[in-house]
Design a protein around this motif. Structure first.
Motif, PDB file in Angstrom:
ATOM      1  N   GLN A   1       0.834  -1.190   0.000  1.00 14.83           N
ATOM      2  CA  GLN A   1       0.000   0.000   0.000  1.00 14.83           C
ATOM      3  C   GLN A   1       0.878   1.252   0.000  1.00 14.83           C
ATOM      4  O   GLN A   1       1.945   1.267   0.615  1.00 14.83           O
ATOM      5  CB  GLN A   1      -0.906   0.013   1.240  1.00 14.83           C
ATOM      6  CG  GLN A   1      -1.910  -1.131   1.263  1.00 14.83           C
ATOM      7  CD  GLN A   1      -2.870  -1.079   0.086  1.00 14.83           C
ATOM      8  OE1 GLN A   1      -3.323  -0.001  -0.297  1.00 14.83           O
ATOM      9  NE2 GLN A   1      -3.163  -2.234  -0.486  1.00 14.83           N
ATOM     10  N   PRO A   2       0.473   2.286  -0.683  1.00 16.58           N
ATOM     11  CA  PRO A   2       1.250   3.533  -0.650  1.00 16.58           C
ATOM     12  C   PRO A   2       1.364   4.049   0.780  1.00 16.58           C
ATOM     13  O   PRO A   2       0.458   3.877   1.587  1.00 16.58           O
ATOM     14  CB  PRO A   2       0.409   4.489  -1.513  1.00 16.58           C
ATOM     15  CG  PRO A   2      -0.433   3.610  -2.355  1.00 16.58           C
ATOM     16  CD  PRO A   2      -0.713   2.387  -1.535  1.00 16.58           C
ATOM     17  N   PRO A   3       2.518   4.622   1.131  1.00 18.49           N
ATOM     18  CA  PRO A   3       2.670   5.118   2.497  1.00 18.49           C
ATOM     19  C   PRO A   3       1.724   6.279   2.754  1.00 18.49           C
ATOM     20  O   PRO A   3       1.257   6.937   1.821  1.00 18.49           O
ATOM     21  CB  PRO A   3       4.132   5.579   2.537  1.00 18.49           C
ATOM     22  CG  PRO A   3       4.450   5.916   1.105  1.00 18.49           C
ATOM     23  CD  PRO A   3       3.662   4.947   0.278  1.00 18.49           C
ATOM     24  N   LYS A   4       1.475   6.516   4.009  1.00 21.17           N
ATOM     25  CA  LYS A   4       0.619   7.660   4.335  1.00 21.17           C
ATOM     26  C   LYS A   4       1.315   8.944   3.899  1.00 21.17           C
ATOM     27  O   LYS A   4       2.529   9.020   3.796  1.00 21.17           O
ATOM     28  CB  LYS A   4       0.331   7.688   5.830  1.00 21.17           C
ATOM     29  CG  LYS A   4       1.560   7.918   6.699  1.00 21.17           C
ATOM     30  CD  LYS A   4       1.195   7.934   8.164  1.00 21.17           C
ATOM     31  CE  LYS A   4       2.414   8.222   9.029  1.00 21.17           C
ATOM     32  NZ  LYS A   4       2.078   8.227  10.466  1.00 21.17           N
ATOM     33  N   GLN A   5       0.521   9.946   3.614  1.00 19.78           N
ATOM     34  CA  GLN A   5       1.049  11.215   3.110  1.00 19.78           C
ATOM     35  C   GLN A   5       1.834  11.927   4.210  1.00 19.78           C
ATOM     36  O   GLN A   5       1.322  12.183   5.299  1.00 19.78           O
ATOM     37  CB  GLN A   5      -0.099  12.103   2.638  1.00 19.78           C
ATOM     38  CG  GLN A   5       0.351  13.352   1.905  1.00 19.78           C
ATOM     39  CD  GLN A   5       1.019  13.015   0.586  1.00 19.78           C
ATOM     40  OE1 GLN A   5       0.639  12.073  -0.081  1.00 19.78           O
ATOM     41  NE2 GLN A   5       2.027  13.787   0.233  1.00 19.78           N
ATOM     42  N   ALA A   6       3.124  12.208   3.922  1.00 19.74           N
ATOM     43  CA  ALA A   6       3.965  12.894   4.903  1.00 19.74           C
ATOM     44  C   ALA A   6       3.581  14.360   4.987  1.00 19.74           C
ATOM     45  O   ALA A   6       3.220  14.992   3.986  1.00 19.74           O
ATOM     46  CB  ALA A   6       5.431  12.748   4.510  1.00 19.74           C
ATOM     47  N   SER A   7       3.675  14.890   6.183  1.00 18.76           N
ATOM     48  CA  SER A   7       3.388  16.315   6.355  1.00 18.76           C
ATOM     49  C   SER A   7       4.564  17.144   5.843  1.00 18.76           C
ATOM     50  O   SER A   7       5.702  16.665   5.737  1.00 18.76           O
ATOM     51  CB  SER A   7       3.155  16.621   7.831  1.00 18.76           C
ATOM     52  OG  SER A   7       4.357  16.442   8.568  1.00 18.76           O
ATOM     53  N   LYS A   8       4.300  18.393   5.543  1.00 19.50           N
ATOM     54  CA  LYS A   8       5.338  19.299   5.046  1.00 19.50           C
ATOM     55  C   LYS A   8       6.438  19.473   6.089  1.00 19.50           C
ATOM     56  O   LYS A   8       7.631  19.537   5.760  1.00 19.50           O
ATOM     57  CB  LYS A   8       4.711  20.648   4.702  1.00 19.50           C
ATOM     58  CG  LYS A   8       5.673  21.623   4.075  1.00 19.50           C
ATOM     59  CD  LYS A   8       4.959  22.923   3.711  1.00 19.50           C
ATOM     60  CE  LYS A   8       5.933  23.914   3.087  1.00 19.50           C
ATOM     61  NZ  LYS A   8       5.242  25.202   2.728  1.00 19.50           N
ATOM     62  N   GLU A   9       6.049  19.511   7.359  1.00 16.55           N
ATOM     63  CA  GLU A   9       7.020  19.691   8.437  1.00 16.55           C
ATOM     64  C   GLU A   9       7.956  18.483   8.530  1.00 16.55           C
ATOM     65  O   GLU A   9       9.176  18.633   8.719  1.00 16.55           O
ATOM     66  CB  GLU A   9       6.304  19.890   9.773  1.00 16.55           C
ATOM     67  CG  GLU A   9       5.548  21.214   9.897  1.00 16.55           C
ATOM     68  CD  GLU A   9       4.243  21.213   9.100  1.00 16.55           C
ATOM     69  OE1 GLU A   9       3.796  20.098   8.708  1.00 16.55           O
ATOM     70  OE2 GLU A   9       3.695  22.306   8.872  1.00 16.55           O
ATOM     71  N   ASP A  10       7.387  17.265   8.397  1.00 19.38           N
ATOM     72  CA  ASP A  10       8.210  16.054   8.475  1.00 19.38           C
ATOM     73  C   ASP A  10       9.209  15.999   7.320  1.00 19.38           C
ATOM     74  O   ASP A  10      10.364  15.588   7.503  1.00 19.38           O
ATOM     75  CB  ASP A  10       7.327  14.809   8.456  1.00 19.38           C
ATOM     76  CG  ASP A  10       6.605  14.587   9.775  1.00 19.38           C
ATOM     77  OD1 ASP A  10       7.081  15.125  10.797  1.00 19.38           O
ATOM     78  OD2 ASP A  10       5.566  13.892   9.779  1.00 19.38           O
ATOM     79  N   ILE A  11       8.778  16.382   6.122  1.00 22.64           N
ATOM     80  CA  ILE A  11       9.686  16.388   4.972  1.00 22.64           C
ATOM     81  C   ILE A  11      10.802  17.397   5.174  1.00 22.64           C
ATOM     82  O   ILE A  11      11.977  17.122   4.882  1.00 22.64           O
ATOM     83  CB  ILE A  11       8.905  16.678   3.678  1.00 22.64           C
ATOM     84  CG1 ILE A  11       7.959  15.515   3.357  1.00 22.64           C
ATOM     85  CG2 ILE A  11       9.867  16.913   2.513  1.00 22.64           C
ATOM     86  CD1 ILE A  11       7.099  15.731   2.156  1.00 22.64           C
ATOM     87  N   GLU A  12      10.464  18.574   5.686  1.00 20.30           N
ATOM     88  CA  GLU A  12      11.488  19.601   5.922  1.00 20.30           C
ATOM     89  C   GLU A  12      12.499  19.131   6.962  1.00 20.30           C
ATOM     90  O   GLU A  12      13.707  19.370   6.822  1.00 20.30           O
ATOM     91  CB  GLU A  12      10.820  20.896   6.373  1.00 20.30           C
ATOM     92  CG  GLU A  12      10.059  21.609   5.253  1.00 20.30           C
ATOM     93  CD  GLU A  12       9.347  22.850   5.740  1.00 20.30           C
ATOM     94  OE1 GLU A  12       9.337  23.071   6.977  1.00 20.30           O
ATOM     95  OE2 GLU A  12       8.811  23.608   4.902  1.00 20.30           O
ATOM     96  N   LYS A  13      12.032  18.452   7.995  1.00 15.85           N
ATOM     97  CA  LYS A  13      12.945  17.921   9.005  1.00 15.85           C
ATOM     98  C   LYS A  13      13.860  16.855   8.399  1.00 15.85           C
ATOM     99  O   LYS A  13      15.057  16.799   8.714  1.00 15.85           O
ATOM    100  CB  LYS A  13      12.150  17.329  10.171  1.00 15.85           C
ATOM    101  CG  LYS A  13      11.499  18.356  11.074  1.00 15.85           C
ATOM    102  CD  LYS A  13      10.756  17.667  12.215  1.00 15.85           C
ATOM    103  CE  LYS A  13      10.068  18.701  13.105  1.00 15.85           C
ATOM    104  NZ  LYS A  13       9.313  18.033  14.211  1.00 15.85           N
ATOM    105  N   GLU A  14      13.295  16.017   7.531  1.00 12.44           N
ATOM    106  CA  GLU A  14      14.093  14.979   6.874  1.00 12.44           C
ATOM    107  C   GLU A  14      15.165  15.604   5.992  1.00 12.44           C
ATOM    108  O   GLU A  14      16.320  15.154   5.974  1.00 12.44           O
ATOM    109  CB  GLU A  14      13.184  14.061   6.049  1.00 12.44           C
ATOM    110  CG  GLU A  14      13.909  12.968   5.266  1.00 12.44           C
ATOM    111  CD  GLU A  14      14.543  11.927   6.147  1.00 12.44           C
ATOM    112  OE1 GLU A  14      15.520  11.293   5.706  1.00 12.44           O
ATOM    113  OE2 GLU A  14      14.078  11.738   7.296  1.00 12.44           O
ATOM    114  N   LEU A  15      14.822  16.641   5.270  1.00 15.38           N
ATOM    115  CA  LEU A  15      15.772  17.290   4.358  1.00 15.38           C
ATOM    116  C   LEU A  15      16.875  18.032   5.111  1.00 15.38           C
ATOM    117  O   LEU A  15      17.946  18.294   4.544  1.00 15.38           O
ATOM    118  CB  LEU A  15      15.031  18.262   3.437  1.00 15.38           C
ATOM    119  CG  LEU A  15      14.111  17.615   2.395  1.00 15.38           C
ATOM    120  CD1 LEU A  15      13.285  18.665   1.682  1.00 15.38           C
ATOM    121  CD2 LEU A  15      14.925  16.797   1.394  1.00 15.38           C
ATOM    122  N   GLN A  16      16.634  18.371   6.367  1.00 22.97           N
ATOM    123  CA  GLN A  16      17.661  19.042   7.162  1.00 22.97           C
ATOM    124  C   GLN A  16      18.810  18.095   7.516  1.00 22.97           C
ATOM    125  O   GLN A  16      19.916  18.541   7.839  1.00 22.97           O
ATOM    126  CB  GLN A  16      17.048  19.618   8.433  1.00 22.97           C
ATOM    127  CG  GLN A  16      16.158  20.835   8.191  1.00 22.97           C
ATOM    128  CD  GLN A  16      15.449  21.291   9.456  1.00 22.97           C
ATOM    129  OE1 GLN A  16      15.673  20.744  10.543  1.00 22.97           O
ATOM    130  NE2 GLN A  16      14.583  22.288   9.331  1.00 22.97           N
TER     131      GLN A  16
END
Length: 696
Positions: A247-262
């Motif tokens: 199943q496709p993963p749940k949609q990541a929040s914008k904040e979680d993506i920004e933290k990951e990119l840091q």
């Protein structure tokens, strides 16, 4: 007579080859002559032994037992009056050893049932053998299952092959590494229905034939087993987990993506990239010492109180040397880079590296240039392919729904010869238009030509391959068929002055300068190589180690089971003018004793093995330990933790389970093949009869 039954009982394999050898040896060393041997599938008479001195009846040729069978069938010989029946054999075995060898199916390999009736039961006995007094009426022994399956895989196989019959299975017992399983049924009627169904079943050429045998009382395999109800729950849970994974993963929040990119990608891939190199080495040395200590502890716990403890178990762990990497080779050193093709966090096509955190719904591809160990050339080529993919209009592969075309991009290169091999992996079935498919291939050839690449790009693209891969797995298959759409099937690499053809699936250490140091170390470990030395390259691959050391030894013998690797090795041997390297395409366990036996005592035989990350198969380890004459062994491990079981099997004291004198771990070496990461290569030097005074 009973003592000969005892000899049979101790054998783990009773087949034509064994019977022939047994006849010859028994007649040679005793006064008792075996006059008749019939196989399980030949008649109701299984074994007959007599004190008749008529040796000429048997000692005709190696396959004399087969000739006797034919003579009886043709009426030229008659069964003797004192022939011994199946039950009498079992009774004698029980009296002699207290265990029924013929009835203990785990002591006979399923692959040696090839002489049996294809429908799964003896022609002469029919189903009567399942009704004897010593048979468990609700159990059967099923031959022909996969050797490494567990009980739940066996149940899946039964449901798959007998879906319409709906048999009432109650318990399954699967011996480890055996081609058999023991099946319990709800009642005798169900068991008989299964026997008849298997007897009537038609197997296709691609299907593995299954055969059913009685399960005898007292067989230790019947004491264990797993209830089918429990197995059903396990299979159901596994199926649900696989469904969730697809199943496709749940949609990541914008904040979680920004933290990951840091968090820089380098910290994910190269956690030591900001650590000074001297500190990196200290970290790896400490880790290696801990691995050795844990290994010694496991060894100490495995040695019984009545066994002597080898010196290597109790002495203080010490690394003899740790080969560090020169400064100019600590970044961008990989000669092989694998990129994933997908979408980044903005939904843009990228050829780069996975960044995933499924708990937070994060799954996207990051830029190719954010990995400090990948070569600069591979990053340039990844960008070239990325631009081309955007032009084609074909979608990238979505690993959750298993749709899309573009999947992986592999770059292999030589920093010395300046040659590059490229392999593009895609889901070929997604593009059903043959004309479009051909246009894509031609486009790939065009974008990697010299005129399409930057002016300062010094490398030559010698090979472009296209590989269609349909399975949902995230790993690139190492044995898949590759269509060479441009150039040759390999590129050339230079190691220690030797030239090697490296194909797409060939194994080679990813750090070439450190690989050269590693090979020099292997050559120096056992003292001076000379005309009295035979170098045994175990699991030799394309022959790099043996070829680099061939000039220093009397002979190099490479053993490799993968035919393509053997062919590559022969090419490499020929192009380097090596005349004392012999390649044997076979499993190590099948030939090592035959190879080393005639050489033992005449030469110093040194073995080296550099297996895949999980280590060696147990059969290979056993074959090396029991190989008379192989007294020196260099074990190279890219994951020292994973090979602990292998080393224990080689080095623990001799016992009933561990035959032959043990090896002793005398030296430990490390090699930093992976700067900026926590990984390193462990090299273990093993000797059968060491002089510990040298290592104090």
């Amino acid at each position: 007579m009973q003592r000969f039954f005892s000899i049979l009982n101790k054998q783990t394999l009773i087949n034509k080859s064994f019977v022939s050898k047994f006849i010859v040896q028994t007649n040679k060393y005793t006064n008792t002559v075996i006059n008749k041997i019939n196989y399980l599938n030949f008649s109701k008479h299984i074994y007959f032994m007599s004190t008749s001195p008529q040796k000429e009846d048997i000692l005709q040729q190696e396959n004399g037992s087969e000739q006797i069978q034919q003579d009886v069938l043709l009426g030229k010989r008659s069964l003797p009056k004192d022939a011994i029946t199946e039950n009498q054999v079992k009774e004698n075995l029980v009296k002699d050893d207290g265990d029924v060898a013929i009835g203990d199916q785990e002591n006979a390999e399923a692959e040696n049932d090839d002489n049996d009736d294809e429908n799964g039961s003896e022609k002469s006995d029919g189903e009567d053998i399942f009704e004897k007094d010593d048979v468990e009426l609700e159990w059967v022994c099923l031959r022909g299952v996969e050797r490494y399956d567990q009980e739940r895989q066996v149940l899946k196989m039964l449901h798959r092959n007998f879906a319409d019959e709906k048999f009432q299975f109650t318990k399954i017992s699967k011996p480890k590494k055996k081609n058999m399983a023991f099946i319990q049924f709800a009642n005798t009627e169900e068991r008989n229905r299964f026997i008849q169904s298997l007897k009537n079943k038609k197997f296709s050429k691609k299907q593995k034939r299954m055969k059913v045998r009685p399960a005898f009382k007292g067989d230790r395999n019947l004491n264990g087993g797993v209830a089918v109800s429990q197995l059903e729950q396990q299979n159901s849970a596994q199926h649900q987990q696989q469904q969730r994974q697809q199943q496709p993963p749940k949609q990541a929040s914008k904040e979680d993506i920004e933290k990951e990119l840091q968090i820089p990608l380098e910290e994910r891939v190269c956690p030591l990239w900001k650590t000074p190199y001297e500190e990196q080495l200290e970290i790896k040395k400490k880790d290696f010492i801990e691995i050795i200590k844990n290994f010694q502890k496991r060894a100490k716990d495995s040695i019984r109180s009545d066994e002597s403890t080898p010196i290597w178990v109790t002495r203080e762990p010490k690394i003899t040397d740790f080969l560090e990497c020169d400064e100019q080779y600590r970044f961008h050193y990989r000669n092989k880079t694998e990129f994933t093709i997908g979408l980044n966090h903005l939904g843009e096509i990228k050829v780069g590296y996975n960044r995933t955190n499924f708990d937070k719904g994060i799954a996207f591809i990051d830029d190719a240039n954010k990995n400090c160990v990948s070569s600069k050339e591979s990053v340039i080529l990844a960008q070239q392919l990325e631009n081309y993919i955007k032009e084609t209009g074909l979608p990238v592969y979505d690993r959750f729904v298993h749709q899309g075309f573009w999947r992986y991009f592999v770059v292999r290169q030589s920093f010395k010869t300046k040659e590059i091999l490229i392999n593009i992996v895609a889901k070929g079935s997604y593009c059903s238009d043959a004309t479009q498919f051909e246009q894509i291939k031609q486009g790939l050839i065009k974008i990697f030509q010299k005129e399409s690449l930057p002016e300062n790009f010094e490398y030559n693209i010698t090979s472009i391959g296209f590989q269609s891969y349909e399975a949902p797995s995230d790993s690139i298959p190492q044995d898949g068929q590759i269509d060479i759409i441009y150039g040759s099937r390999s590129y050339k690499e230079n190691i220690l002055g030797k030239t090697f053809d490296i194909s797409a699936n060939a194994f080679l250490q990813v750090h070439t300068p450190q690989c050269e140091r590693l090979y020099k170390l292997i050559g120096s470990l056992t003292g001076e190589l000379n005309e009295k030395t035979i170098f045994l390259d175990i699991c030799s691959g394309i022959g790099t180690i043996g070829i680099c050391l061939a000039n220093s030894a009397k002979e190099v013998i490479g053993i490799e089971m993968v035919e393509t690797a053997c062919n590559d090795a022969k090419i490499n041997i020929e192009q380097n003018g090596i005349t004392n390297y012999k390649v044997i395409c076979s499993k190590v366990e099948d030939v090592i004793n035959e190879i080393v036996g005639p050489l033992a005592g005449q030469y110093k035989i040194i073995g080296v093995v550099d297996p895949p990350r999980p280590g060696l198969h147990a059969n290979v380890v056993k074959a090396m330990r029991t190989c008379k004459g192989l007294d020196h062994l260099v074990y190279v491990a890219c994951n020292p933790v994973a090979v602990t079981d292998n080393l224990l099997a080689l080095c623990l004291p001799e016992s009933k389970r561990r035959r032959a004198p043990a090896f002793h771990l005398t030296k430990y070496y490390g090699c930093d093949l992976f700067p900026q990461t926590k990984h390193f290569e462990g090299i273990f030097y093993l000797e059968r009869y060491p002089n510990y005074d040298e290592y104090k």
